[in-house]
Design an enzyme around this catalytic site. Structure first.
Site, PDB file in Angstrom:
ATOM      1  N   ASP A  67       0.774  -1.190   0.014  1.00 29.07           N
ATOM      2  CA  ASP A  67      -0.191  -0.036   0.086  1.00 29.07           C
ATOM      3  C   ASP A  67       0.898   1.390  -0.013  1.00 29.07           C
ATOM      4  OD1 ASP A  67       1.163  -0.494   2.476  1.00 29.07           O
ATOM      5  OD2 ASP A  67      -1.061  -1.065   3.412  1.00 29.07           O
ATOM      6  N   ASN A 136      -7.118  -2.903  14.621  1.00 31.01           N
ATOM      7  CA  ASN A 136      -8.681  -3.316  14.253  1.00 31.01           C
ATOM      8  C   ASN A 136      -8.692  -4.519  13.400  1.00 31.01           C
ATOM      9  OD1 ASN A 136      -7.714  -2.296  11.831  1.00 31.01           O
ATOM     10  ND2 ASN A 136      -9.167  -0.605  11.845  1.00 31.01           N
ATOM     11  N   HIS A 138      -6.691  -4.768  10.509  1.00 27.26           N
ATOM     12  CA  HIS A 138      -6.707  -4.331   9.058  1.00 27.26           C
ATOM     13  C   HIS A 138      -5.599  -4.932   8.492  1.00 27.26           C
ATOM     14  CE1 HIS A 138      -4.417  -0.317   9.825  1.00 27.26           C
ATOM     15  NE2 HIS A 138      -3.687  -1.319   9.547  1.00 27.26           N
ATOM     16  N   GLU A 143      -9.728  -1.987   5.581  1.00 28.85           N
ATOM     17  CA  GLU A 143     -10.175  -1.624   6.950  1.00 28.85           C
ATOM     18  C   GLU A 143     -11.540  -2.361   7.356  1.00 28.85           C
ATOM     19  OE1 GLU A 143      -8.608  -0.165   9.341  1.00 28.85           O
ATOM     20  OE2 GLU A 143      -7.874   1.970   8.437  1.00 28.85           O
TER      21      GLU A 143
HETATM   22  C1  F6R Z   1       1.614  -1.278   6.197  1.00 27.16           C
HETATM   23  C2  F6R Z   1       0.196  -1.791   6.298  1.00 27.16           C
HETATM   24  C3  F6R Z   1      -0.480  -2.018   7.626  1.00 27.16           C
HETATM   25  C4  F6R Z   1       0.445  -2.170   8.848  1.00 27.16           C
HETATM   26  C5  F6R Z   1      -0.650  -2.033  10.086  1.00 27.16           C
HETATM   27  C6  F6R Z   1       0.091  -2.369  11.231  1.00 27.16           C
HETATM   28  O1  F6R Z   1       2.257  -1.606   4.861  1.00 27.16           O
HETATM   29  O2  F6R Z   1      -0.090  -2.245   5.281  1.00 27.16           O
HETATM   30  O3  F6R Z   1      -1.258  -2.860   7.440  1.00 27.16           O
HETATM   31  O4  F6R Z   1       1.230  -3.292   8.332  1.00 27.16           O
HETATM   32  O5  F6R Z   1      -1.191  -0.949   9.955  1.00 27.16           O
HETATM   33  O6  F6R Z   1       1.423  -1.479  11.393  1.00 27.16           O
HETATM   34  P1  F6R Z   1       2.342  -1.286  12.450  1.00 27.16           P
HETATM   35  O7  F6R Z   1       3.211  -2.582  12.111  1.00 27.16           O
HETATM   36  O8  F6R Z   1       3.074   0.033  12.499  1.00 27.16           O
HETATM   37  O9  F6R Z   1       1.583  -1.831  13.830  1.00 27.16           O
END
Ligand code: F6R
Length: 240
Positions: A67, A136, A138, A143
């Protein structure tokens, strides 16, 4: 779905790096699906070390990231392209022209999404997709919603995600509210999925990946329908 519980973040990062390293050794021309965020930083550090020590090479590797914030320029210091360059690509022997991150400035995000999915497919699909998880549930930026998207698409971030990611920006108001993300179908096409989760605030997600139910309201639970998923988490994420 296989679970590996590590004592701490460092152990989790090394276990994740070993899985990637084993793939690089057995299939040097592999396709990696990569994630950003704080969770994989330690794994990228270990992969950099292994590359420097001559234990692994990225020279024939192709990568597709999950992403990118929208709209955000690739040279913005909070863009995911910048993150990947800084945490991995600039420090290993990868051919950067084979590294891909969705274009956060795409004029037509729908066309960008379709082209990204086609490129992944044309590359032979992802061998190992690395995922972090949001608090959450995702994955990528899919989401919690009543219905999830199959392909790469433009999406709005939830307030919970904006809040969680504001730690990287000067203020919450500076966090982009949208992103281009691989869809659930794009992610599920990977031959193997490696989920990393660290810390108490990921316990909710791990708990919901351990039971036998799936729901679009916790997108990571859909991974239970994939035939080859390894979840590596630390004790804090596992026990809460
Ligand atoms: C990042 C992504 C997100 C993160 C998620 C967890 O490329 O796609 O899904 O993996 O938000 O983020 P952290 O590792 O910062 O807790």
């Amino acid at each position: 779905m296989k679970f590996i519980v590590c004592e701490n973040y460092e152990e989790m990062s090394k276990a994740g790096a070993k899985i990637i390293a084993d793939l690089l050794k057995s299939k040097p021309k592999c396709v990696l699906g990569l994630a950003t965020g704080s969770t994989p930083v330690g794994m990228y550090e270990e992969l950099r070390r292994m590359n420097k020590a001559g234990e692994i090479t990225f020279k024939d590797v192709t990568t597709y990231n999950l992403d990118e914030y929208y709209p955000l320029a690739p040279d913005h210091d909070q863009s995911y392209r910048y993150f990947m360059n800084h945490n991995l690509f600039d420090h290993v022997d990868i051919d950067k022209s084979r590294t891909h991150v969705p274009n956060g400035l795409a004029e037509d995000p729908a066309a960008e999404g379709a082209a990204y999915d086609k490129a992944v497919e044309d590359a032979g699909n992802v061998d190992i997709q690395v995922l972090g998880v949001g608090q959450n549930g995702h994955i990528g930026f899919n989401e919690p919603e009543d219905a999830l998207y199959v392909g790469t698409h433009l999406t709005s971030l939830t307030d919970n995600t904006i809040e969680a990611n504001s730690r990287f920006f000067a203020s919450k108001a500076d966090v982009p509210t949208k992103a281009i993300t691989m869809g659930m179908g794009t992610i599920m096409k990977a031959r193997k999925i490696l989920v990393l989760a660290s810390g108490k605030n990921k316990h909710f997600v791990i708990e919901n990946m351990l039971n036998d139910r799936i729901t679009c309201h916790i997108p990571s639970t859909l991974l239970k329908t994939h035939p080859d998923v390894i979840v590596i988490c630390d004790r804090a994420a596992f026990e809460g």
